[in-house]
Design a protein around this motif. Structure first.
Motif, PDB file in Angstrom:
ATOM      1  N   GLU A 121       0.948  -1.122   0.224  1.00 59.07           N
ATOM      2  CA  GLU A 121      -0.057  -0.074  -0.064  1.00 59.07           C
ATOM      3  C   GLU A 121       0.996   1.298   0.227  1.00 59.07           C
ATOM      4  O   GLU A 121       0.673   2.197  -0.846  1.00 59.07           O
ATOM      5  CB  GLU A 121      -0.963  -0.016   1.261  1.00 59.07           C
ATOM      6  CG  GLU A 121      -1.928   1.246   1.310  1.00 59.07           C
ATOM      7  CD  GLU A 121      -3.435   0.952   0.646  1.00 59.07           C
ATOM      8  OE1 GLU A 121      -3.634  -0.087   0.683  1.00 59.07           O
ATOM      9  OE2 GLU A 121      -3.824   1.913   0.384  1.00 59.07           O
TER      10      GLU A 121
ATOM     11  N   TYR B  70       2.775   1.670  -3.117  1.00 58.44           N
ATOM     12  CA  TYR B  70       1.723   2.094  -4.061  1.00 58.44           C
ATOM     13  C   TYR B  70       1.521   3.569  -4.227  1.00 58.44           C
ATOM     14  O   TYR B  70       1.403   4.398  -5.206  1.00 58.44           O
ATOM     15  CB  TYR B  70       0.330   1.236  -4.200  1.00 58.44           C
ATOM     16  CG  TYR B  70      -0.751   1.738  -5.171  1.00 58.44           C
ATOM     17  CD1 TYR B  70      -1.434   2.267  -5.097  1.00 58.44           C
ATOM     18  CD2 TYR B  70      -0.412   1.206  -6.529  1.00 58.44           C
ATOM     19  CE1 TYR B  70      -2.548   2.809  -5.713  1.00 58.44           C
ATOM     20  CE2 TYR B  70      -1.408   1.688  -7.377  1.00 58.44           C
ATOM     21  CZ  TYR B  70      -2.350   2.377  -7.077  1.00 58.44           C
ATOM     22  OH  TYR B  70      -3.461   2.722  -8.026  1.00 58.44           O
ATOM     23  N   ARG B  71       1.308   4.033  -3.006  1.00 55.80           N
ATOM     24  CA  ARG B  71       0.842   5.550  -2.594  1.00 55.80           C
ATOM     25  C   ARG B  71       1.927   6.441  -3.079  1.00 55.80           C
ATOM     26  O   ARG B  71       1.638   7.326  -3.891  1.00 55.80           O
ATOM     27  CB  ARG B  71       0.311   5.507  -1.352  1.00 55.80           C
ATOM     28  CG  ARG B  71      -1.015   5.252  -0.897  1.00 55.80           C
ATOM     29  CD  ARG B  71      -1.027   5.058   0.378  1.00 55.80           C
ATOM     30  NE  ARG B  71      -2.451   4.622   1.061  1.00 55.80           N
ATOM     31  CZ  ARG B  71      -3.793   5.242   1.132  1.00 55.80           C
ATOM     32  NH1 ARG B  71      -3.574   6.711   0.833  1.00 55.80           N
ATOM     33  NH2 ARG B  71      -4.638   4.753   1.472  1.00 55.80           N
TER      34      ARG B  71
ATOM     35  N   ALA C  85       2.252   6.276  -6.862  1.00 58.26           N
ATOM     36  CA  ALA C  85       0.958   7.059  -7.373  1.00 58.26           C
ATOM     37  C   ALA C  85       1.163   8.699  -7.536  1.00 58.26           C
ATOM     38  O   ALA C  85       0.635   9.407  -8.335  1.00 58.26           O
ATOM     39  CB  ALA C  85      -0.298   6.706  -6.909  1.00 58.26           C
ATOM     40  N   GLN C  86       1.915   9.159  -6.233  1.00 63.48           N
ATOM     41  CA  GLN C  86       1.631  10.289  -6.028  1.00 63.48           C
ATOM     42  C   GLN C  86       3.059  10.940  -7.025  1.00 63.48           C
ATOM     43  O   GLN C  86       2.624  11.964  -7.769  1.00 63.48           O
ATOM     44  CB  GLN C  86       2.381  10.755  -4.574  1.00 63.48           C
ATOM     45  CG  GLN C  86       1.372  10.782  -3.502  1.00 63.48           C
ATOM     46  CD  GLN C  86       1.911  10.917  -2.286  1.00 63.48           C
ATOM     47  OE1 GLN C  86       2.907  10.222  -1.773  1.00 63.48           O
ATOM     48  NE2 GLN C  86       1.265  11.802  -1.420  1.00 63.48           N
TER      49      GLN C  86
ATOM     50  N   VAL D  86       0.049  18.884  -9.203  1.00 67.97           N
ATOM     51  CA  VAL D  86       0.099  19.820  -8.170  1.00 67.97           C
ATOM     52  C   VAL D  86      -0.138  21.009  -8.617  1.00 67.97           C
ATOM     53  O   VAL D  86      -0.786  21.923  -8.104  1.00 67.97           O
ATOM     54  CB  VAL D  86       1.364  19.558  -7.459  1.00 67.97           C
ATOM     55  CG1 VAL D  86       1.322  20.617  -6.217  1.00 67.97           C
ATOM     56  CG2 VAL D  86       1.550  18.205  -6.897  1.00 67.97           C
TER      57      VAL D  86
ATOM     58  N   ILE E  67       6.597  26.716  -4.790  1.00 69.47           N
ATOM     59  CA  ILE E  67       6.949  25.769  -4.138  1.00 69.47           C
ATOM     60  C   ILE E  67       7.402  24.637  -5.421  1.00 69.47           C
ATOM     61  O   ILE E  67       8.677  23.904  -5.373  1.00 69.47           O
ATOM     62  CB  ILE E  67       6.169  25.117  -3.088  1.00 69.47           C
ATOM     63  CG1 ILE E  67       5.733  25.974  -1.784  1.00 69.47           C
ATOM     64  CG2 ILE E  67       6.833  23.722  -2.553  1.00 69.47           C
ATOM     65  CD1 ILE E  67       7.269  26.477  -1.357  1.00 69.47           C
ATOM     66  N   MET E  68       6.588  24.562  -6.144  1.00 70.03           N
ATOM     67  CA  MET E  68       6.821  23.615  -7.244  1.00 70.03           C
ATOM     68  C   MET E  68       7.816  24.140  -8.178  1.00 70.03           C
ATOM     69  O   MET E  68       8.580  23.260  -8.716  1.00 70.03           O
ATOM     70  CB  MET E  68       5.141  23.673  -8.199  1.00 70.03           C
ATOM     71  CG  MET E  68       4.257  23.133  -7.389  1.00 70.03           C
ATOM     72  SD  MET E  68       4.506  21.494  -6.531  1.00 70.03           S
ATOM     73  CE  MET E  68       5.109  20.432  -7.897  1.00 70.03           C
TER      74      MET E  68
ATOM     75  N   LEU F 169      10.785  22.885  -6.592  1.00 70.14           N
ATOM     76  CA  LEU F 169      10.982  21.400  -6.575  1.00 70.14           C
ATOM     77  C   LEU F 169      11.565  21.029  -8.076  1.00 70.14           C
ATOM     78  O   LEU F 169      12.402  20.189  -8.318  1.00 70.14           O
ATOM     79  CB  LEU F 169       9.603  20.645  -6.543  1.00 70.14           C
ATOM     80  CG  LEU F 169       9.282  20.693  -4.937  1.00 70.14           C
ATOM     81  CD1 LEU F 169       8.179  19.989  -4.636  1.00 70.14           C
ATOM     82  CD2 LEU F 169      10.394  20.015  -4.023  1.00 70.14           C
TER      83      LEU F 169
ATOM     84  N   VAL G  82      14.013  14.939  -1.095  1.00 73.75           N
ATOM     85  CA  VAL G  82      12.897  15.765  -0.390  1.00 73.75           C
ATOM     86  C   VAL G  82      11.443  15.137  -0.377  1.00 73.75           C
ATOM     87  O   VAL G  82      10.846  15.176   0.497  1.00 73.75           O
ATOM     88  CB  VAL G  82      12.898  17.242  -0.659  1.00 73.75           C
ATOM     89  CG1 VAL G  82      12.392  17.262  -2.152  1.00 73.75           C
ATOM     90  CG2 VAL G  82      11.973  18.115   0.081  1.00 73.75           C
TER      91      VAL G  82
ATOM     92  N   VAL H 271      11.191  12.399   2.278  1.00 76.71           N
ATOM     93  CA  VAL H 271      10.932  12.919   3.705  1.00 76.71           C
ATOM     94  C   VAL H 271       9.479  13.481   3.479  1.00 76.71           C
ATOM     95  O   VAL H 271       8.762  13.260   4.649  1.00 76.71           O
ATOM     96  CB  VAL H 271      12.071  13.688   4.073  1.00 76.71           C
ATOM     97  CG1 VAL H 271      11.448  14.657   5.352  1.00 76.71           C
ATOM     98  CG2 VAL H 271      13.219  13.282   4.060  1.00 76.71           C
ATOM     99  N   ALA H 272       9.062  14.252   2.640  1.00 73.22           N
ATOM    100  CA  ALA H 272       7.893  14.989   2.789  1.00 73.22           C
ATOM    101  C   ALA H 272       6.666  13.977   2.132  1.00 73.22           C
ATOM    102  O   ALA H 272       5.445  14.262   3.022  1.00 73.22           O
ATOM    103  CB  ALA H 272       8.067  16.303   1.828  1.00 73.22           C
ATOM    104  N   TRP H 273       6.764  12.985   1.296  1.00 66.79           N
ATOM    105  CA  TRP H 273       5.758  12.338   0.735  1.00 66.79           C
ATOM    106  C   TRP H 273       5.719  10.897   1.337  1.00 66.79           C
ATOM    107  O   TRP H 273       4.559  10.644   1.786  1.00 66.79           O
ATOM    108  CB  TRP H 273       5.863  12.496  -0.681  1.00 66.79           C
ATOM    109  CG  TRP H 273       5.204  13.898  -1.413  1.00 66.79           C
ATOM    110  CD1 TRP H 273       5.175  15.001  -0.660  1.00 66.79           C
ATOM    111  CD2 TRP H 273       5.204  14.112  -2.661  1.00 66.79           C
ATOM    112  NE1 TRP H 273       4.929  16.019  -1.542  1.00 66.79           N
ATOM    113  CE2 TRP H 273       5.240  15.360  -2.859  1.00 66.79           C
ATOM    114  CE3 TRP H 273       5.272  13.377  -3.788  1.00 66.79           C
ATOM    115  CZ2 TRP H 273       4.745  16.075  -4.036  1.00 66.79           C
ATOM    116  CZ3 TRP H 273       4.947  14.040  -5.130  1.00 66.79           C
ATOM    117  CH2 TRP H 273       4.637  15.282  -5.055  1.00 66.79           C
TER     118      TRP H 273
ATOM    119  N   GLU I  44       7.012  10.175   3.783  1.00 65.55           N
ATOM    120  CA  GLU I  44       7.127  10.229   5.406  1.00 65.55           C
ATOM    121  C   GLU I  44       8.358   9.554   5.995  1.00 65.55           C
ATOM    122  O   GLU I  44       8.145   8.997   7.198  1.00 65.55           O
ATOM    123  CB  GLU I  44       5.941   9.938   5.947  1.00 65.55           C
ATOM    124  CG  GLU I  44       4.747  11.245   5.587  1.00 65.55           C
ATOM    125  CD  GLU I  44       3.571  11.128   6.129  1.00 65.55           C
ATOM    126  OE1 GLU I  44       3.438   9.786   6.923  1.00 65.55           O
ATOM    127  OE2 GLU I  44       2.594  11.606   5.908  1.00 65.55           O
TER     128      GLU I  44
ATOM    129  N   LEU J 299      19.141  18.668   2.920  1.00 62.71           N
ATOM    130  CA  LEU J 299      18.096  19.160   3.342  1.00 62.71           C
ATOM    131  C   LEU J 299      18.091  20.665   3.768  1.00 62.71           C
ATOM    132  O   LEU J 299      16.977  21.502   3.505  1.00 62.71           O
ATOM    133  CB  LEU J 299      17.344  18.518   4.375  1.00 62.71           C
ATOM    134  CG  LEU J 299      16.765  17.172   3.785  1.00 62.71           C
ATOM    135  CD1 LEU J 299      16.252  16.099   4.596  1.00 62.71           C
ATOM    136  CD2 LEU J 299      15.532  17.302   2.618  1.00 62.71           C
TER     137      LEU J 299
END
Lengths: 192, 346
Positions: free
Chosen positions: A32, A35-36, A39-40, A118, A127-128, A131, A142, A145-147, A149, A170
């Motif tokens: 899971e 996959y998430r 997918a992001q 996004v 922000i985009m 990135l 990044v 860490v950010a997506w 987690e 970072l």
């Protein structure tokens, strides 16, 4: 009576060397999340392919897993990064071929799906922009860490770099984000 | 809110893992696990009669095409078929409802591997028959294309119970029988027919390579072929591997083996995405292809664009070296099933 704790990822992977069927538990625990994240990064359609390939690669390489690390997530995300990168390279090649055939600029055919989605949501365009301007390796860090987690230590394991390198990169990325967002000096996150 | 949290806040939604996608991926993983398990428990090197030789005798580069009056044995050896019951008319649901086309041949082949691994195996009994119905087109050197041929094969699962082949032209109405296939289970061993033909190769083959490395080694030519003056040099690895996969489909293999074939192909350089093509049966499919420059042909492996099941193959003549330029040869599978008797329709 206290219940028995579930075995760690490391224990399962170690056992799966002799009993390969055990590895399915690793899939059940982490499919899971992988996959998430995929997918992001790439969208749902590609995420299915990426997720499947990640666990196949993990199974084939399970003998090399450091069983001193109870949590397999950094290892799996490290594999996912490579698979995602391969997918993105293939997509860029496809876009260039398509552009050649249809006389369509490649950038119009395949933009960074992450940025497109996004940006479409109109969330923090500055922000985009930051990135998009990062190097691939900095962006991977990044986003882990950010997506995904992951902690700094887990991100270091996933990328195969020292923890000190994670912190310094970072810090540099934070400065860029801070400037882009027009923010004053903010307190550091709990991970630092 | 710190800088990292800003990035988190703009993250796109993280959708949940659909059950169908999970199940398909898990099935693929289990197939890989089963492959490794079987490789551990099976001693010796798997061999299949009549296929890739390992003794230095070069394998035939020319797949025998079906002829309207060809022997049933030759027809059985020439048919390029698919192992899956669900090939046409009963496709399994496409996991995840993918509308995004794959960008590479490797992606197509991996999807085909997953789709194949997810389909239940046929598991014919030894005394049963595998029924295959397919359309074929042989190579031709003149500018006039001969009619296509519709073939129905009944192949003995263990090779010991006879079989049957029927063929007719398309269009056409008259069916022609192939040569009788001996029932090796009833013939005395002293009989000339037994001595000449028995035992026949089983239609259901279970001893092909069971590891990715083994399958890749099986598919890629060893570079030795012919050796006779004037003979064509060996096919490039990619083209040779596609031909070997197509020729392996003259038999029926477990779906995990077919899945392993596709996975092995996905690792071989030189196989490219050839876009949408039409099979000899008139179906649209996605083709993965490789070129054999020495024979002047492009070999295509074709998959259903929705289910990624294998639906046929084509050889396209790019010049006139071995076929009339621009011509197509190949096979397209219509249906397959397991039946109890030769001649019985599913």
């Amino acid at each position: 009576m206290a219940g028995l704790a579930a075995p760690s990822d490391a224990a399962i992977i170690e056992r799966s060397v002799a009993v390969p069927e055990c590895f399915a538990e690793i899939f059940d625990r982490h499919a899971e999340g992988i996959y998430r994240y995929a997918a992001q990064r790439l969208g749902q359609q590609a995420a299915a392919d990426v997720m499947s390939e990640v666990f196949l690669a993990a199974f084939r390489n399970r003998r090399r897993y450091d069983t001193g690390r109870d949590d397999a997530r950094p290892w799996l995300y490290g594999i996912a990064i490579n698979v995602i990168s391969q997918y993105q390279r293939a997509q860029r090649r496809y876009a260039r071929v398509l552009a050649t055939v249809r006389d369509v600029p490649a950038t119009d055919v395949v933009a960074d799906e992450v940025l497109d989605r996004v940006a479409a949501a109109q969330l923090r365009p500055r922000i985009m922009e930051v990135l998009a301007g990062l190097s691939d390796r900095d962006r991977e860090l990044v986003l882990l860490v950010a997506w995904a987690e992951l902690s700094y230590e887990q991100a270091a394991q996933a990328l195969g770099i020292p923890l000190g390198t994670v912190r310094s990169r970072l810090h540099r990325i934070r400065v860029k984000l801070r400037r882009a967002a027009g923010l004053n000096l903010l307190p550091p996150s709990k991970n630092m | 809110m710190d800088e990292i949290t800003l990035v988190t806040a703009i993250a796109p939604p993280a959708p949940g893992l659909p059950a169908a996608v999970r199940d398909a991926a898990r099935a693929t993983l289990l197939a890989e696990i089963a492959t490794e398990r079987e490789a551990r428990t099976t001693p010796g090197r798997p061999t299949v009669p009549g296929t890739r030789p390992r003794t230095g005798v070069p394998r035939s580069r020319h797949r025998v095409r079906w002829g309207i009056v060809g022997a049933a044995l030759a027809a059985a050896a020439a048919s390029a078929a698919i192992t899956l019951l669900s090939v046409l008319g009963h496709p399994p649901s496409s996991p995840g409802g993918r509308a995004h086309p794959p960008a590479t041949a490797a992606a197509v082949l991996l999807r085909a591997a997953r789709a194949t691994a997810a389909v239940p195996d046929l598991h014919p009994r030894a005394d049963q028959f595998v029924f295959k119905e397919a359309i074929s087109q042989g190579p031709y050197r003149t500018g006039r294309r001969p009619p296509r041929i519709l073939t129905r094969d009944w192949l003995s699962a263990d090779g010991m119970h006879g079989g049957l082949t029927l063929q007719r032209y398309l269009p056409g109405k008259i069916w022609v029988h192939g040569l009788p296939v001996p029932d090796c289970s009833t013939l005395p061993h002293s009989n000339w027919n037994w001595k000449a033909n028995c035992p026949l190769p089983p239609a259901y083959v279970t001893n092909l390579p069971r590891t990715l490395a083994g399958m890749k080694d099986y598919l890629v030519p060893d570079g030795r072929w012919g050796g006779k003056p004037g003979a064509l040099p060996p096919a490039p690895p990619a083209a040779g591997a596609l031909e070997q996969v197509i020729s392996m489909y003259q038999f029926i293999v477990p779906h995990r083996t077919a899945a392993l074939m596709f996975r092995a192909l996905s690792t071989i350089k030189g196989i490219h995405l050839a876009g949408t093509v039409t099979t000899l049966a008139g179906r649209k499919g996605i083709a993965t292809a490789a070129v054999d420059p020495f024979r002047g042909i492009r070999i295509e492996l074709i998959f259903d664009p929705n289910t990624y099941q294998y639906i046929g193959d084509l050889e396209i003549a790019m010049n006139g070296k071995t076929m009339h330029a621009g011509t197509e040869a190949g096979n397209a599978v219509i249906r397959m099933a397991v039946v109890g008797k030769a001649g019985e329709l599913p």
